[in-house]
Write a protein that holds these residues in place. Structure first.
Motif, PDB file in Angstrom:
ATOM      1  N   ASP A 136      30.594 -13.725 -20.217  1.00  0.00           N
ATOM      2  CA  ASP A 136      31.914 -14.315 -20.506  1.00  0.00           C
ATOM      3  C   ASP A 136      32.410 -15.132 -19.313  1.00  0.00           C
ATOM      4  OD1 ASP A 136      32.182 -13.269 -23.112  1.00  0.00           O
ATOM      5  OD2 ASP A 136      32.738 -11.310 -22.268  1.00  0.00           O
ATOM      6  N   ALA A 137      32.115 -14.626 -18.103  1.00  0.00           N
ATOM      7  CA  ALA A 137      32.524 -15.379 -16.905  1.00  0.00           C
ATOM      8  C   ALA A 137      31.762 -16.702 -16.834  1.00  0.00           C
ATOM      9  CB  ALA A 137      32.258 -14.556 -15.649  1.00  0.00           C
ATOM     10  N   ARG A 159      25.028 -23.680 -21.956  1.00  0.00           N
ATOM     11  CA  ARG A 159      25.823 -22.851 -22.877  1.00  0.00           C
ATOM     12  C   ARG A 159      24.915 -22.213 -23.944  1.00  0.00           C
ATOM     13  NH1 ARG A 159      31.176 -22.838 -23.576  1.00  0.00           N
ATOM     14  NH2 ARG A 159      31.474 -24.938 -22.699  1.00  0.00           N
ATOM     15  N   ASP A 176      33.360 -23.691 -19.510  1.00  0.00           N
ATOM     16  CA  ASP A 176      34.558 -24.304 -20.118  1.00  0.00           C
ATOM     17  C   ASP A 176      35.333 -25.102 -19.072  1.00  0.00           C
ATOM     18  OD1 ASP A 176      33.927 -23.223 -22.553  1.00  0.00           O
ATOM     19  OD2 ASP A 176      35.282 -21.486 -22.354  1.00  0.00           O
ATOM     20  N   LYS A 177      35.507 -24.494 -17.888  1.00  0.00           N
ATOM     21  CA  LYS A 177      36.212 -25.210 -16.816  1.00  0.00           C
ATOM     22  C   LYS A 177      35.446 -26.460 -16.393  1.00  0.00           C
ATOM     23  CE  LYS A 177      38.808 -21.390 -14.744  1.00  0.00           C
ATOM     24  NZ  LYS A 177      39.053 -20.597 -13.515  1.00  0.00           N
ATOM     25  N   THR A 234      29.703  -7.822 -23.844  1.00  0.00           N
ATOM     26  CA  THR A 234      30.536  -9.023 -23.837  1.00  0.00           C
ATOM     27  C   THR A 234      31.902  -8.671 -24.401  1.00  0.00           C
ATOM     28  OG1 THR A 234      29.978  -9.787 -26.060  1.00  0.00           O
ATOM     29  CG2 THR A 234      28.441 -10.375 -24.308  1.00  0.00           C
ATOM     30  N   ARG A 261      30.622 -18.357 -19.451  1.00  0.00           N
ATOM     31  CA  ARG A 261      31.216 -19.248 -20.449  1.00  0.00           C
ATOM     32  C   ARG A 261      32.515 -19.860 -19.918  1.00  0.00           C
ATOM     33  NH1 ARG A 261      29.737 -14.805 -23.820  1.00  0.00           N
ATOM     34  NH2 ARG A 261      27.939 -15.347 -25.159  1.00  0.00           N
ATOM     35  N   ALA A 262      33.300 -19.043 -19.232  1.00  0.00           N
ATOM     36  CA  ALA A 262      34.564 -19.548 -18.672  1.00  0.00           C
ATOM     37  C   ALA A 262      34.288 -20.645 -17.643  1.00  0.00           C
ATOM     38  CB  ALA A 262      35.353 -18.405 -18.044  1.00  0.00           C
ATOM     39  N   ARG A 263      33.256 -20.445 -16.816  1.00  0.00           N
ATOM     40  CA  ARG A 263      32.916 -21.471 -15.823  1.00  0.00           C
ATOM     41  C   ARG A 263      32.458 -22.757 -16.508  1.00  0.00           C
ATOM     42  NH1 ARG A 263      29.112 -18.891 -11.257  1.00  0.00           N
ATOM     43  NH2 ARG A 263      29.110 -21.089 -10.567  1.00  0.00           N
TER      44      ARG A 263
END
Length: 409
Positions: free
Chosen positions: A90-91, A77, A97-98, A19, A93-95
């Motif tokens: 991480d990708a 999450r 977050d979006k 990560t 988590r980014a998705r």
């Protein structure tokens, strides 16, 4: 030892995932080869990818509530943060977050939409209240009543506002309907009283009409029947169940009287028809005097015709205006000829006309000389002003000359 871009398995069977914060322990694998371990946790990762994808689709295409969506995101999450999968966490988590941003944006959008809908509902209800209060003052009882009922149906189809606002508007709306209903009830109660009074009046009129039906005092009785009819109309309408019966009795009594009178007058009508024929012949004789060329002879002839006219009796009432109008036309023509003759032979009027004409002619001549003099001196402005004055005097002179011609001058 085995590895791939996102994870590895060390010699002890411990599985790691890479990560942005460094390697994180995924778990321990003792049941098979390292490749099998990585494949197992990669499938775990693919499962998270599928779940996140499904949640993204639900958020974008359904009416999933923000509360439920955020709960689902938090659940995913927790799974991502637990590092029990090998892949680009991480990708994920980014998705997520979006997706949180999208849910929040949707929540704000829905909040704004609800605010708009509430505002629209408020304006709609205020408009309904305003119309209801206007209708409450209307005297169009049927149309206004139907419209108020339609407004109630419209109100029921609108969203509720906050309790205070909704209650206040409903109170005004309900009060307007109640005020209209009260006025309508009072109106029809008053109308019922008026119709009852009309019934009593008309029963009295019917009794008198029936008592007069056998009278042979034709003139006064016919006059009284006309008065009774005027009183009948002024009384207004009685209740529907009484009005027709009362009218039939009232009209029937009149018919009896007027049928008897018509029988008696039949002979008189025949005489008047003959009188009309004679008067039409005299009117035709009088019309031959027009146009008046010999005033004295026309006057004498008309006097003779008029004497014979007066000796003839009455003519039918409906024919009288036309035949008398023909005689009046001839009489007016003779009077106009007499007035024209008087004007023509009146020495005082002729003298006044000649004097006025002379004065106007002198003024016109004087103005013409002044215009010529001004032109000669080069004073065109003065000449133009005098020219306008000359035109006015000339018009008066032309009129005076025309009047003088009536005197044969």
């Amino acid at each position: 030892m085995s590895s791939d871009p996102w994870g590895r398995v060390d010699e002890t069977g411990t599985v790691y995932v890479r990560t942005a914060d460094g390697e994180q322990v995924v778990g321990s694998w003792q049941a098979g080869s390292p490749d099998e371990a990585l494949a197992y946790f990669e499938r775990k990762y693919e499962g998270l990818v599928v779940e996140i994808g499904l949640l993204e689709k639900r958020v974008k295409t359904t009416d999933l509530s923000a509360k439920d969506a955020l709960a689902a995101i938090e659940h995913l999450r927790e799974q991502v943060d637990a590092h029990h999968a090998v892949g680009d966490l991480d990708a994920l988590r980014a998705r997520l977050d979006k997706l949180v941003e999208l849910v929040e944006a949707r929540r704000e959008e829905r909040k704004a939409q609800r605010a708009r809908q509430t505002d629209e509902a408020r304006h709609a209800k205020e408009a309904l209240v305003a119309e209801a209060e206007e209708l409450a003052r209307s005297d169009q009882w049927r149309a206004a009543g139907e419209r108020l009922r339609a407004l109630v149906d419209t109100w029921k189809g609108l969203p509720r506002l906050d309790r205070k606002s909704d209650d206040e508007l409903w109170h005004r709306f309900s009060h307007a309907r109640s005020a209209f209903s009260k006025r309508r009830k009072q109106h029809f109660a008053q109308l019922d009283a008026q119709r009852e009074e009309a019934r009593r009046i008309k029963e009295r009129l019917v009794a008198e009409a029936e008592a007069l039906s056998g009278s042979t005092d034709w003139g006064p009785t016919a006059a009284r029947y006309r008065e009774l009819m005027a009183e009948w109309k002024a009384a207004g309408r009685a209740q529907r169940e009484h009005e027709e019966d009362l009218w039939n009795r009232f009209r029937g009594a009149q018919d009896v009287f007027f049928a008897a009178r018509s029988s008696v007058f039949a002979e008189r009508d025949a005489e008047q028809a003959e009188n009309l024929k004679l008067k039409e012949e005299l009117a035709e004789e009088a019309e031959k005097l027009l146009p008046v060329t010999d005033l004295k002879a026309a006057r004498a002839a008309f006097r003779s015709i008029n004497e014979r006219w007066e000796a003839i009796g009455h003519v039918p009432r409906d024919a009288r205006p036309k035949v008398e109008g023909r005689m009046h036309t001839v009489e007016r023509a003779i009077q106009e000829a007499e007035e024209a003759e008087w004007r023509r032979t009146n020495p005082e009027a002729r003298a006044r006309a000649e004097g006025l004409t002379g004065q106007l002619q002198a003024a016109v001549d004087k103005l013409q000389r002044q215009i010529e003099q001004a032109r000669a001196q080069g004073n065109n402005a003065k000449a133009d002003k005098l020219q306008k004055e000359l035109e006015g005097r000339q018009a008066l002179l032309d009129q005076a000359l025309k009047g003088l011609q009536e005197f044969g001058g």
